[in-house]
Design a protein around this motif. Structure first.
Motif, PDB file in Angstrom:
ATOM      1  N   UNK A 104      -4.512  -5.422  16.394  1.00 29.22           N
ATOM      2  CA  UNK A 104      -5.076  -4.181  15.866  1.00 29.22           C
ATOM      3  C   UNK A 104      -4.881  -2.978  16.788  1.00 29.22           C
ATOM      4  N   UNK A 105      -4.836  -3.235  18.091  1.00 33.10           N
ATOM      5  CA  UNK A 105      -4.763  -2.104  19.016  1.00 33.10           C
ATOM      6  C   UNK A 105      -3.318  -1.644  19.244  1.00 33.10           C
ATOM      7  N   UNK A 144       4.879   4.151  14.046  1.00 37.44           N
ATOM      8  CA  UNK A 144       3.845   4.587  14.993  1.00 37.44           C
ATOM      9  C   UNK A 144       2.433   4.327  14.472  1.00 37.44           C
ATOM     10  N   UNK A 145       2.333   3.746  13.280  1.00 43.70           N
ATOM     11  CA  UNK A 145       1.006   3.554  12.701  1.00 43.70           C
ATOM     12  C   UNK A 145       0.346   2.281  13.210  1.00 43.70           C
ATOM     13  N   UNK A 146      -0.977   2.350  13.331  1.00 47.13           N
ATOM     14  CA  UNK A 146      -1.745   1.158  13.681  1.00 47.13           C
ATOM     15  C   UNK A 146      -1.991   0.352  12.401  1.00 47.13           C
ATOM     16  N   UNK A 150      -2.431   1.027   7.710  1.00 44.60           N
ATOM     17  CA  UNK A 150      -1.459   0.514   6.749  1.00 44.60           C
ATOM     18  C   UNK A 150      -2.172  -0.286   5.663  1.00 44.60           C
ATOM     19  N   UNK A 151      -1.546  -0.335   4.476  1.00 44.05           N
ATOM     20  CA  UNK A 151      -2.108  -1.146   3.394  1.00 44.05           C
ATOM     21  C   UNK A 151      -1.837  -2.621   3.683  1.00 44.05           C
ATOM     22  N   UNK A 152      -2.492  -3.496   2.915  1.00 42.65           N
ATOM     23  CA  UNK A 152      -2.294  -4.930   3.113  1.00 42.65           C
ATOM     24  C   UNK A 152      -0.830  -5.334   3.007  1.00 42.65           C
ATOM     25  N   UNK A 157       4.333  -6.749   5.662  1.00 38.10           N
ATOM     26  CA  UNK A 157       5.737  -6.449   5.956  1.00 38.10           C
ATOM     27  C   UNK A 157       5.967  -6.372   7.458  1.00 38.10           C
ATOM     28  N   UNK A 158       5.024  -5.738   8.156  1.00 36.22           N
ATOM     29  CA  UNK A 158       5.135  -5.682   9.617  1.00 36.22           C
ATOM     30  C   UNK A 158       5.124  -7.106  10.171  1.00 36.22           C
ATOM     31  N   UNK A 159       4.251  -7.949   9.601  1.00 36.26           N
ATOM     32  CA  UNK A 159       4.170  -9.335  10.066  1.00 36.26           C
ATOM     33  C   UNK A 159       5.492 -10.066   9.820  1.00 36.26           C
TER      34      UNK A 159
END
Ligand SMILES: Nc1ncnc2c1ncn2[C@@H]1O[C@H](COP(=O)(O)OP(=O)(O)O)[C@@H](O)[C@H]1O
Ligand SMILES: [Mg+2]
Lengths: 247, 229
Positions: A104-105, A144-146, A150-152, A157-159
């Motif tokens: 999260x950070x 650059x977003x935390x 972001x939406x679920x 997608x990041x995951x």
């Protein structure tokens, strides 16, 4: 790419897992035998509580079987020491979770580059590859977003991008669409399918999401800690009509 | 995907180490404090108070030493009136046993407070720790991150506390004994006392995080993956 077509990337041999809940013993897996060949898209299907996550943890080297063996690339993972196990988790396997489990950070980009840092990739190279991977999952503008911004679907997608960071041979996904709505879930499934096709990644996904059936090369039906049946893609299309009724 | 992707022990095992460069660990630890600033502040608050008290007492002793060393009888008298136990031959005041006990107790209470706060921090970060382990983090990476965070908190909290305590001690001396008292202070001694207090704060923070960090490092990745219902 040598004798890969006959090569089992994952082999599960007579695995059982018993949990001790106080005096009560819960047998989550009651003898699982499974062989998964390279590049396959395999779905582990079954109702909630049937032991999918337990099997997922065994294959991923996150937990140890009570009896039986798990082989990754024909190496018994019970034989690995802490360093080899960490290396396996870092380089060979990418994990995707129902709850996304982004840190999260950290920003999206930092989340994607963290496994590369562990793998010893330089900061410049990992940043460049991180951006490429985020582009691949369609999030290049959001690096650059935390996670909280972001939406679920975007978090998942990041995951996915993070799971690809070190070009793993296997991607393990436990209910990757479990916390997503219908369309977003479908997008993630298609993304995984594309990856398995274009990158020859073996994808193993535990789910009770029927949408997964369309893209799977093989479906393992699991019920009450046992394998009910294993169906290949061609057999599936025949029985697919009855599946909806069954669930 | 040829032989090099095999896991069996081979000469390449050396290349198979996962790493966390110190620079990167520092960066992660710093960001972690930054993002959880409020939480870090709470963890550090008891440290700031305890270190401030330590610094207050030590600088107070330095001031009294300075007054005594000045050789002025009225300052010596003021000290005796203030409760210092000074013999005719003494050239420095010893902090009283009671004072020492209170300082030690406050430091102990502070360590317990830090352990408590850090245990909560670890619990809050179970999922994060487990995720890092799934990405290939070794136990020692987790340990390193927590110790670095605590070290930074210890330095920052120790510095703030030591400066506050020293300042308050000097103000207190000025009010009690007048400007004259502060004029005789050996500033080198005050600086040393302040530095020692910073060091003690740093050490306390490290001592306090040791057990919680070990707990975090030993955690199995699967424990963090549980979906709480
Ligand atoms: N850590 C655990 N302790 C005790 N029982 C567990 C634990 N993990 C799973 N189980 C039990 O094992 C069974 C299978 O769980 P799980 O693998 O999570 O199923 P699924 O992922 O298919 O929903 C369930 O009965 C569950 O209660
Ligand atoms: Mg599950």
């Amino acid at each position: 790419m040598n004798q890969n077509s006959s090569h089992n990337i994952v082999r599960v041999s007579d695995v059982t897992k018993t949990f001790q809940l106080g005096k009560l013993e819960v047998q989550a897996l009651k003898g699982i035998d499974l062989e998964i060949s390279v590049g396959n898209y395999l779905s582990i299907m079954g109702p909630s509580g049937s032991g999918k996550s337990t099997l997922f943890n065994m294959i991923g080297g996150l937990d140890k079987p009570t009896t039986g063996r798990v082989f990754i690339d024909e190496v018994d993972i019970a034989q690995l020491d802490a360093f080899e196990l960490a290396w396996l988790r870092c380089r060979k396997i990418g994990y995707i979770f129902q709850t996304f489990n982004l840190i999260q950070v950290m920003t999206a980009l930092e989340n994607v580059t963290l496994p590369m840092t562990f793998a010893g990739v330089s900061a410049d190279d990992s940043t460049q590859k991180g951006l490429e991977l985020l582009k691949l999952v369609g999030l290049q503008d959001r690096h650059q977003h935390k996670p909280s911004e972001l939406s679920g679907g975007q978090q998942q997608r990041v995951a996915v991008a993070r799971a690809l960071a070190n070009d793993p041979a296997i991607i393990l996904a436990d209910e990757p669409t479990g916390n997503l709505d219908l369309t977003t879930g479908e997008e993630i499934i298609n993304l995984l399918k594309t990856l398995s096709r274009e990158r020859q990644v073996t994808i193993i996904s535990a789910t009770h999401d029927i949408k997964m059936l369309n893209v799977s090369d093989q479906v393992v039906w699991i019920r009450d800690g046992r394998i009910d049946k294993i169906e290949d893609r061609d057999e599936l299309s025949i029985s697919i009509g009855t599946i909806d009724l069954k669930e | 995907m040829t032989a090099d992707s095999r896991l069996s022990p081979s000469p390449e095992t050396v290349n198979r180490l996962v790493v966390l460069p110190f620079q990167k660990a520092l960066e992660i630890a710093f960001k972690s404090i930054q993002v959880r600033f409020f939480r870090s502040l709470i963890t550090t608050l008891s440290l700031i108070l305890a270190v401030a008290f330590l610094s207050f007492v030590n600088v107070g002793t330095d001031v009294a030493d300075g007054m005594l060393a000045s050789g002025q009888p009225q300052l010596r008298q003021a000290l005796i009136q203030a409760g210092y136990d000074i013999g005719p031959e003494d050239t420095s005041v010893a902090s009283t046993a009671k004072q020492r006990w209170i300082v030690i107790l406050s430091l102990l209470v502070c360590v317990v407070g830090i352990i408590n706060a850090q245990l909560m921090a670890v619990t809050e970060r179970f999922r994060e720790i487990g995720t890092m382990k799934c990405l290939g983090a070794l136990d020692r990476f987790i340990l390193r991150l927590f110790v670095l965070e605590a070290g930074m908190q210890g330095l920052a909290g120790g510095t703030v506390g030591a400066l506050l305590g020293a300042l308050f001690s000097l103000v207190n001396a000025t009010v009690s004994y007048g400007w004259d008292a502060v004029a005789h202070v050996a500033w080198a001694e005050v600086a040393l006392s302040t530095l020692v207090s910073v060091g003690v704060g740093f050490l306390l923070s490290l001592v306090g995080v040791l057990y919680p960090a070990a707990l975090a490092a030993k955690m199995q990745p699967v424990e963090a993956m549980r979906v709480e219902q």
